[in-house]
Design a protein around this motif. Sequence first.
Motif, PDB file in Angstrom:
ATOM      1  N   LEU A   7       0.850  -1.191   0.000  1.00  0.00           N
ATOM      2  CA  LEU A   7       0.000   0.000   0.000  1.00  0.00           C
ATOM      3  C   LEU A   7       0.882   1.236   0.000  1.00  0.00           C
ATOM      4  O   LEU A   7       1.914   1.262   0.666  1.00  0.00           O
ATOM      5  N   PRO A   8       0.469   2.286  -0.711  1.00  0.00           N
ATOM      6  CA  PRO A   8       1.283   3.501  -0.686  1.00  0.00           C
ATOM      7  C   PRO A   8       1.249   4.133   0.702  1.00  0.00           C
ATOM      8  O   PRO A   8       0.267   4.030   1.430  1.00  0.00           O
ATOM      9  N   HIS A   9       2.339   4.784   1.045  1.00  0.00           N
ATOM     10  CA  HIS A   9       2.420   5.468   2.326  1.00  0.00           C
ATOM     11  C   HIS A   9       1.407   6.610   2.334  1.00  0.00           C
ATOM     12  O   HIS A   9       1.177   7.249   1.302  1.00  0.00           O
ATOM     13  N   PRO A  10       0.771   6.876   3.476  1.00  0.00           N
ATOM     14  CA  PRO A  10      -0.219   7.961   3.529  1.00  0.00           C
ATOM     15  C   PRO A  10       0.315   9.302   3.032  1.00  0.00           C
ATOM     16  O   PRO A  10      -0.411  10.070   2.408  1.00  0.00           O
ATOM     17  N   SER A  11       1.587   9.596   3.270  1.00  0.00           N
ATOM     18  CA  SER A  11       2.122  10.873   2.795  1.00  0.00           C
ATOM     19  C   SER A  11       2.173  10.920   1.272  1.00  0.00           C
ATOM     20  O   SER A  11       1.984  11.977   0.671  1.00  0.00           O
ATOM     21  N   SER A  12       2.401   9.768   0.631  1.00  0.00           N
ATOM     22  CA  SER A  12       2.375   9.718  -0.835  1.00  0.00           C
ATOM     23  C   SER A  12       0.973   9.996  -1.355  1.00  0.00           C
ATOM     24  O   SER A  12       0.795  10.713  -2.341  1.00  0.00           O
ATOM     25  N   VAL A  13      -0.007   9.439  -0.691  1.00  0.00           N
ATOM     26  CA  VAL A  13      -1.398   9.658  -1.085  1.00  0.00           C
ATOM     27  C   VAL A  13      -1.770  11.132  -0.907  1.00  0.00           C
ATOM     28  O   VAL A  13      -2.387  11.737  -1.788  1.00  0.00           O
ATOM     29  N   ILE A  14      -1.363  11.730   0.205  1.00  0.00           N
ATOM     30  CA  ILE A  14      -1.666  13.137   0.476  1.00  0.00           C
ATOM     31  C   ILE A  14      -1.007  14.038  -0.564  1.00  0.00           C
ATOM     32  O   ILE A  14      -1.637  14.947  -1.107  1.00  0.00           O
ATOM     33  N   GLY A  68       1.741  20.613   3.262  1.00  0.00           N
ATOM     34  CA  GLY A  68       3.197  20.568   3.341  1.00  0.00           C
ATOM     35  C   GLY A  68       3.689  20.672   4.770  1.00  0.00           C
ATOM     36  O   GLY A  68       4.626  19.957   5.164  1.00  0.00           O
ATOM     37  N   TRP A  69       3.074  21.520   5.544  1.00  0.00           N
ATOM     38  CA  TRP A  69       3.440  21.690   6.957  1.00  0.00           C
ATOM     39  C   TRP A  69       3.194  20.397   7.726  1.00  0.00           C
ATOM     40  O   TRP A  69       4.030  19.959   8.509  1.00  0.00           O
ATOM     41  N   GLN A  70       2.052  19.763   7.498  1.00  0.00           N
ATOM     42  CA  GLN A  70       1.744  18.510   8.180  1.00  0.00           C
ATOM     43  C   GLN A  70       2.734  17.415   7.814  1.00  0.00           C
ATOM     44  O   GLN A  70       3.190  16.661   8.672  1.00  0.00           O
ATOM     45  N   LEU A  71       3.072  17.325   6.530  1.00  0.00           N
ATOM     46  CA  LEU A  71       4.034  16.314   6.094  1.00  0.00           C
ATOM     47  C   LEU A  71       5.417  16.587   6.687  1.00  0.00           C
ATOM     48  O   LEU A  71       6.114  15.667   7.112  1.00  0.00           O
ATOM     49  N   LEU A  75       7.342  13.828   9.088  1.00  0.00           N
ATOM     50  CA  LEU A  75       8.474  13.090   8.531  1.00  0.00           C
ATOM     51  C   LEU A  75       9.506  12.652   9.566  1.00  0.00           C
ATOM     52  O   LEU A  75       9.887  11.480   9.571  1.00  0.00           O
ATOM     53  N   PRO A  76       9.988  13.513  10.463  1.00  0.00           N
ATOM     54  CA  PRO A  76      10.984  13.030  11.434  1.00  0.00           C
ATOM     55  C   PRO A  76      10.471  11.881  12.297  1.00  0.00           C
ATOM     56  O   PRO A  76      11.202  10.944  12.592  1.00  0.00           O
ATOM     57  N   GLN A  77       9.215  11.937  12.673  1.00  0.00           N
ATOM     58  CA  GLN A  77       8.644  10.864  13.483  1.00  0.00           C
ATOM     59  C   GLN A  77       8.557   9.567  12.669  1.00  0.00           C
ATOM     60  O   GLN A  77       8.873   8.489  13.176  1.00  0.00           O
TER      61      GLN A  77
END
Length: 100
Positions: A7-14, A68-71, A75-77
């Motif tokens: 499954l694609p990572h949620p950030s990729s989908v966003i 972009g801010w949410q991603l 990302l570090p987490q």
Amino acid sequence: MRLPQILPHPSSVIARTAAVRVGQLLYGAEWRPEATTRPDPRKGAEILAATRGPGALAAALYRLPATGWQLALALPQAVSRARCGLVTDVFEHQAPCSPG
């Protein structure tokens, strides 16, 4: 035997969803990033009519920096959680992880 589905990572989908929304805003609802040609951009009046006014357009455009801010915050987490699963041949770059 079937291979497992990835499954694609949620950030990729966003990120893809945000790109599709902007493309559809600029070129029309039928636009897709996979298209080989790019249609002419819509006129400003068409974009305002499609979004039902300047307030709704501003809200739609706000989603881009907010996404972009949410991603950027997530990302570090995400990297920290995946750290022990990352693989490298360079010993100095290997993460010190507990077994298991």
